[in-house]
Write an enzyme that holds these catalytic residues in place. Sequence first.
Site, short mmCIF file in Angstrom:
data_model
loop_
_atom_site.label_atom_id
_atom_site.label_comp_id
_atom_site.label_asym_id
_atom_site.label_seq_id
_atom_site.Cartn_x
_atom_site.Cartn_y
_atom_site.Cartn_z
N CYS A 1 -2.97 2.72 12.79
CA CYS A 1 -1.78 2.52 13.60
C CYS A 1 -1.09 1.32 12.97
O CYS A 1 -1.54 0.19 13.09
CB CYS A 1 -2.10 2.24 15.07
SG CYS A 1 -0.60 1.95 16.04
N CYS B 1 0.38 -1.31 15.77
CA CYS B 1 -0.52 -2.13 16.59
C CYS B 1 -1.94 -1.62 16.39
O CYS B 1 -2.47 -1.68 15.29
CB CYS B 1 -0.10 -2.11 18.04
SG CYS B 1 0.23 -0.47 18.68
N SER B 2 -2.54 -1.09 17.42
CA SER B 2 -3.89 -0.57 17.22
C SER B 2 -4.15 0.60 18.15
O SER B 2 -5.19 0.68 18.78
CB SER B 2 -4.93 -1.66 17.40
OG SER B 2 -4.73 -2.31 18.63
N CYS B 3 -3.20 1.52 18.22
CA CYS B 3 -3.43 2.74 18.99
C CYS B 3 -4.67 3.44 18.43
O CYS B 3 -4.82 3.55 17.22
CB CYS B 3 -2.23 3.69 18.87
SG CYS B 3 -0.76 3.05 19.68
#
Lengths: 127, 214
Positions: B115, B118-120
């Site tokens: 991602c 961000c950090s999906c």
Amino acid sequence: MNLTPQQAMRAAVAVPGVPRDEDGPVFREPWEARAFAMALALHEAGIFSWKEWAETLGAQIKRAQAEGDPDTGETYYRHWLATLETLVAAKGVTTSDILHRYRDAWDHAADRTPHGAPIELTPEDFG
Amino acid sequence: MSDHDHDHHGRHHHDHDHSELSETELRVRALESILTEKGYVDPAALDVLIDLYEKKIGPRNGVRVVAKAWSDPAYRERLLKDATAAIAELDYSGRQGEHMVVVENTPEQHNMVVCTLCSCYPHPVLGLPPVWYKSAPYRSRAVSDPRGVLKDFGVTLPDTTKIRVWDSTAEIRYLVLPMRPEGTEGWSEEQLAELVTRDSMIGTGLPKQPGEIT
């Protein structure tokens, strides 16, 4: 203040129903781990004993079952969270009014934050 | 939110009654803010503890999905066609609104998930993201130099294998279906599950080989 896996394991053993394997507690979602770790921090700060925690959690689960909770294990950490909210209010750490105010503020912060940016609470979120 | 954000993630769509946080997460965050302000909780200490459990939190769900796809061709087909529904068959209810897509590795194409914004991460099947998944170097290099990133993870693919990088969004989460290791003919789903690693489902690793498990 450090939280250790040893403390986590002791908590997982002391409190009935904590999903765990041989290494310690297991979680289904990130928030469950945070709720678990918060209880651990409050316990280490001396706010409650695990016996007291287990009794409050047990009462919370009974109440939920009476209201039709299927009790399949999936809802365990929901009860855990409700227990946290009950005990912090009962111990005078905060009040349920303040909890609601912060919940609404986080809701406001999430709504105004574009995807990808970290959601952060600012004074403006407290309408 | 600005138009730029819409553009970047294409399929993104926010309406007023949709929040990135579930009701439960709002309550968890409220508690954490209050306890942090009062000095009962140190968010960094929470992170340290949670990182210890990151590997255990949920990859087991993804492991079951992959092992089933390896041993049941009909399930594999359903999984590739409609991953959200096929995963729901195994009873892992995710958060509302997350659409799952499973991408299959083949000798021709290796898939990797990132991602960039961000950090999906597909929490219901993989649990908590590892620390490196959230790090800026991984997020940028996965796109610019996927082969180099794989090398850092100890994975070298033949030059003939193409690498495709999938960028997750708030609404679409990807899971890699790794190739079933050779030499596992006749293995049960439980045996196959032993070979599936978290990193192999992100695409930064390969499944274990039959010789690697006891």
